[in-house]
Design an enzyme around this catalytic site. Structure first.
Site, mmCIF file in Angstrom:
data_model
loop_
_atom_site.group_PDB
_atom_site.id
_atom_site.type_symbol
_atom_site.label_atom_id
_atom_site.label_comp_id
_atom_site.label_asym_id
_atom_site.label_seq_id
_atom_site.Cartn_x
_atom_site.Cartn_y
_atom_site.Cartn_z
ATOM 1 N N ASP A 153 -7.133 4.276 -4.553
ATOM 2 C CA ASP A 153 -7.762 4.335 -3.046
ATOM 3 C C ASP A 153 -8.311 5.524 -2.816
ATOM 4 O OD1 ASP A 153 -7.795 2.262 -0.674
ATOM 5 O OD2 ASP A 153 -7.481 4.131 0.174
ATOM 6 N N LYS B 73 0.892 -1.122 -0.064
ATOM 7 C CA LYS B 73 -0.019 -0.087 0.007
ATOM 8 C C LYS B 73 0.848 1.121 -0.083
ATOM 9 C CE LYS B 73 -4.426 1.159 0.167
ATOM 10 N NZ LYS B 73 -5.474 0.414 -0.439
HETATM 11 P P1 NDP Z 1 -12.941 7.790 -2.606
HETATM 12 O O1 NDP Z 1 -11.934 8.935 -2.480
HETATM 13 O O2 NDP Z 1 -13.571 7.696 -4.149
HETATM 14 O O3 NDP Z 1 -14.197 7.993 -1.893
HETATM 15 C C1 NDP Z 1 -14.167 8.042 -0.255
HETATM 16 C C2 NDP Z 1 -15.276 8.582 0.389
HETATM 17 O O4 NDP Z 1 -15.387 8.614 1.639
HETATM 18 C C3 NDP Z 1 -15.594 10.069 -0.152
HETATM 19 O O5 NDP Z 1 -17.188 10.037 -0.016
HETATM 20 C C4 NDP Z 1 -15.152 10.877 1.246
HETATM 21 O O6 NDP Z 1 -15.773 11.979 1.316
HETATM 22 C C5 NDP Z 1 -15.105 9.656 2.250
HETATM 23 N N1 NDP Z 1 -14.112 9.832 3.124
HETATM 24 C C6 NDP Z 1 -12.989 9.601 2.931
HETATM 25 N N2 NDP Z 1 -12.382 9.971 4.101
HETATM 26 C C7 NDP Z 1 -12.984 10.293 5.034
HETATM 27 C C8 NDP Z 1 -13.081 10.566 6.322
HETATM 28 N N3 NDP Z 1 -12.073 10.806 7.120
HETATM 29 N N4 NDP Z 1 -14.308 10.911 7.028
HETATM 30 C C9 NDP Z 1 -15.458 10.809 6.273
HETATM 31 N N5 NDP Z 1 -15.500 10.671 4.853
HETATM 32 C C10 NDP Z 1 -14.597 10.361 4.334
HETATM 33 O O7 NDP Z 1 -12.629 6.395 -2.413
HETATM 34 P P2 NDP Z 1 -12.877 4.918 -2.388
HETATM 35 O O8 NDP Z 1 -14.250 4.738 -2.671
HETATM 36 O O9 NDP Z 1 -12.064 4.221 -3.307
HETATM 37 O O10 NDP Z 1 -12.500 4.065 -1.201
HETATM 38 C C11 NDP Z 1 -13.423 4.121 0.083
HETATM 39 C C12 NDP Z 1 -12.974 2.892 1.067
HETATM 40 O O11 NDP Z 1 -12.819 1.948 0.259
HETATM 41 C C13 NDP Z 1 -11.590 3.347 1.599
HETATM 42 O O12 NDP Z 1 -11.503 2.462 2.948
HETATM 43 C C14 NDP Z 1 -10.815 2.287 0.669
HETATM 44 O O13 NDP Z 1 -9.546 2.088 1.313
HETATM 45 C C15 NDP Z 1 -11.630 1.288 0.212
HETATM 46 N N6 NDP Z 1 -11.271 0.514 -0.694
HETATM 47 C C16 NDP Z 1 -11.277 1.149 -1.987
HETATM 48 C C17 NDP Z 1 -11.180 0.226 -3.167
HETATM 49 C C18 NDP Z 1 -11.055 0.676 -4.501
HETATM 50 O O14 NDP Z 1 -11.051 0.006 -5.613
HETATM 51 N N7 NDP Z 1 -11.106 1.993 -4.780
HETATM 52 C C19 NDP Z 1 -10.989 -1.333 -2.980
HETATM 53 C C20 NDP Z 1 -10.946 -1.831 -1.520
HETATM 54 C C21 NDP Z 1 -11.408 -0.906 -0.502
HETATM 55 P P3 NDP Z 1 -15.182 13.462 0.829
HETATM 56 O O15 NDP Z 1 -15.188 13.313 -0.884
HETATM 57 O O16 NDP Z 1 -15.810 14.539 1.538
HETATM 58 O O17 NDP Z 1 -13.593 13.424 1.457
HETATM 59 O O1 2IT Z 2 -7.957 -1.506 -0.914
HETATM 60 C C1 2IT Z 2 -7.660 -2.001 -1.829
HETATM 61 O O2 2IT Z 2 -7.917 -3.160 -2.184
HETATM 62 C C2 2IT Z 2 -7.674 -1.127 -3.001
HETATM 63 N N1 2IT Z 2 -7.550 0.055 -2.752
HETATM 64 C C3 2IT Z 2 -7.605 -1.513 -4.350
HETATM 65 C C4 2IT Z 2 -6.071 -2.180 -4.612
HETATM 66 C C5 2IT Z 2 -5.775 -2.672 -6.092
HETATM 67 O O3 2IT Z 2 -4.548 -2.919 -6.238
HETATM 68 O O4 2IT Z 2 -6.688 -2.554 -6.629
#
Ligand code: NDP
Ligand code: 2IT
Length: 444
Positions: free
Chosen positions: A166, A126
């Site tokens: 992420d 990561k």
């Molecule tokens: P994005 O940046 O697309 O979206 C994140 C969302 O969460 C936004 O709505 C953001 O609001 C909100 N957010 C982020 N930080 C905070 C905080 N500290 N407090 C409140 N709201 C918060 O990220 P993803 O959707 O990609 O990721 C969301 C979660 O999923 C994370 O935990 C990530 O690690 C996990 N994840 C993502 C994957 C992927 O493929 N993208 C795969 C597996 C897991 P705002 O815009 O206002 O900051």
């Molecule tokens: O938390 C996760 O699994 C991710 N943000 C996706 C990682 C990836 O390599 O697609």
């Protein structure tokens, strides 16, 4: 003292200032206790558990960049290459002001088990930066990404370490990062995933984490005799994972009624309008107040509170430790049936224990959100064979992977005496493959 307790106290001593990393390692080691006890002599002899909790490599670097007014800034960049026993390091990059070594280490550690659960050959890593993309112009984001990659490129490669998105890193950022990698190295290779479709990206990668979360949730409910169709869902977050979780939930006949961002949350009793959510978040990069302004049925609430809405299934999809013990109590009082984590470690340790004690069906992020990285691995396969698969082909593979993950963790939980405890099942199933590969490769 048992081997597990020895490693836990070593971790506490050496990482006192890294609460998220301690939380993630404690959760895993506690649920591996039975397996570790049963293999204590062998694991001790090769320091297997100490090696498992110690990153193979941690890279910390300076990221200087200049804003549109000519003002210079410096951010802290990270890449933690945690474990390469079963494949090249694989895991996302997070750009968020809260990023620090504790957060990157917890995410990298969890990624080891998640990636193992996918059944695909990917190790755990990561990275990220304490840079905040909110409110920055495209030109600023591009200069930042170019500077970040100018340092990171030395440590990554299609067969070495393959980052992806992420929080704060989506298609735009991956594009700028990829362009700079190619410019510096001269290599057109699958060094990043989540790429655009015109330069090596995979169909369905954008949707994969949210879709995968729903495929797994549906299978888990089905195996407990429950139909997802018609259920009311609370979803937190309004980013990549939340948006496509909401979209797939609707396609499967469920009704998601909430979403949230860092400033507030929406309750929309008619169901979230996904097209509007995409317009507000993906196109305008605006706040959820904008959603409420355009949707008469929606109520906007400032601050936290999304888990106070009565629901059958809760899907936390924003960030770590967003679902607290207080939220867990509200969810249980409101009769929640299941909680499946779309985000990484969104439920606090105490809240997880409370949900499990109250017989809520609970699947942790290592299993429930594995669809994103699994589809990243499918993108790597397509890049290697220089072919592109159809949306349907990738989506079918994703569905199969998520169904398999659920059955593997369910079986592992039963086999080790934790029937119904999907957290333990996922940790054990993920661990066994990595442990076997580490054992086979000797003391490295
Ligand atoms: P994005 O940046 O697309 O979206 C994140 C969302 O969460 C936004 O709505 C953001 O609001 C909100 N957010 C982020 N930080 C905070 C905080 N500290 N407090 C409140 N709201 C918060 O990220 P993803 O959707 O990609 O990721 C969301 C979660 O999923 C994370 O935990 C990530 O690690 C996990 N994840 C993502 C994957 C992927 O493929 N993208 C795969 C597996 C897991 P705002 O815009 O206002 O900051
Ligand atoms: O938390 C996760 O699994 C991710 N943000 C996706 C990682 C990836 O390599 O697609």
């Amino acid at each position: 003292m048992s081997y597990t307790d020895e490693v836990l106290s070593m971790l506490a001593e050496k990482n006192a200032s890294q609460p998220e990393f301690l939380q993630a390692t404690k959760e895993v080691l506690e649920s591996l206790r039975t397996v570790i006890d049963a293999n204590e002599a062998e694991y001790r002899k090769t320091a297997l558990i100490e090696r498992l909790v110690t990153p193979e490599r941690q890279i910390l670097f300076r990221v200087p960049w200049v804003d549109d007014n000519g003002v210079a800034h410096v951010n802290n960049g990270y890449r933690v290459q945690f474990n390469s026993a079963i494949g090249p390091y694989k895991g996302g990059l997070r750009f968020h002001p809260s990023v620090n070594l504790s957060i990157i280490k917890f995410l990298g550690f969890e990624q080891i088990f998640k990636n193992s659960l996918t059944g695909l050959p990917i190790g755990g890593g990561k990275g990220g930066c304490d840079f905040d993309p909110h409110g920055k112009s495209d030109a600023e984001v591009m200069r930042f990404c170019q500077s970040f990659m100018t340092e990171l490129y030395k440590y990554i490669g299609a067969d070495v370490d393959v980052p992806a998105g992420d929080i704060g890193v989506g298609g735009r950022e991956i594009g700028y990062l990829y362009g700079q990698y190619k410019r510096i190295t001269g290599l057109y290779e699958g060094v990043l995933t989540g790429k655009g479709l015109t330069y090596g990206g995979s169909l369905a990668r954008t949707q994969a984490t949210g879709y995968g979360l729903l495929y797994l949730t549906q299978e888990m409910l089905k195996s407990n005799g429950i139909d997802l169709e018609g259920k009311t869902l609370v979803v937190s977050g309004a980013g990549n994972v939340a948006t496509y979780a909401i979209e797939k939930a609707q396609q499967l006949g469920a009704k998601p009624v909430t979403c949230s961002d860092s400033t507030g949350w929406i309750y929309d009793p008619e169901g979230i309008d996904v097209a509007l959510l995409k317009e507000v978040k993906e196109v305008k990069r605006a706040r959820l107040t904008e959603y409420a302004a355009q949707r008469p049925s929606a109520q906007y609430h400032e601050g936290k509170g999304v888990f106070s809405v009565k629901c059958d299934v809760a899907l936390p999809c924003a960030t770590q430790n967003e679902l607290t013990l207080e939220d867990a109590k509200l969810l249980v009082a409101n009769g929640v049936t299941a909680v499946c984590e779309g985000a990484n470690m969104p439920t606090t340790y105490e809240a997880t224990e409370y949900l499990l004690a109250n017989k809520v069906l609970f699947v942790g992020g290592k299993a429930a959100n594995a669809g994103g990285v699994a589809t990243s691995a499918l993108e790597m396969s397509q890049n290697s064979e220089r072919l592109s698969w159809t949306f349907e082909e990738v989506d079918n593979k994703l569905h199969g992977i998520m169904v398999n993950i659920f059955h593997n963790l369910d079986e592992a939980a039963k086999e080790y005496g934790f029937a119904g405890n999907y957290v333990a099942g996922a940790n054990i199933a993920g661990f066994l493959k990595v442990a076997d590969a580490m054992k086979a490769q000797g003391l490295v």
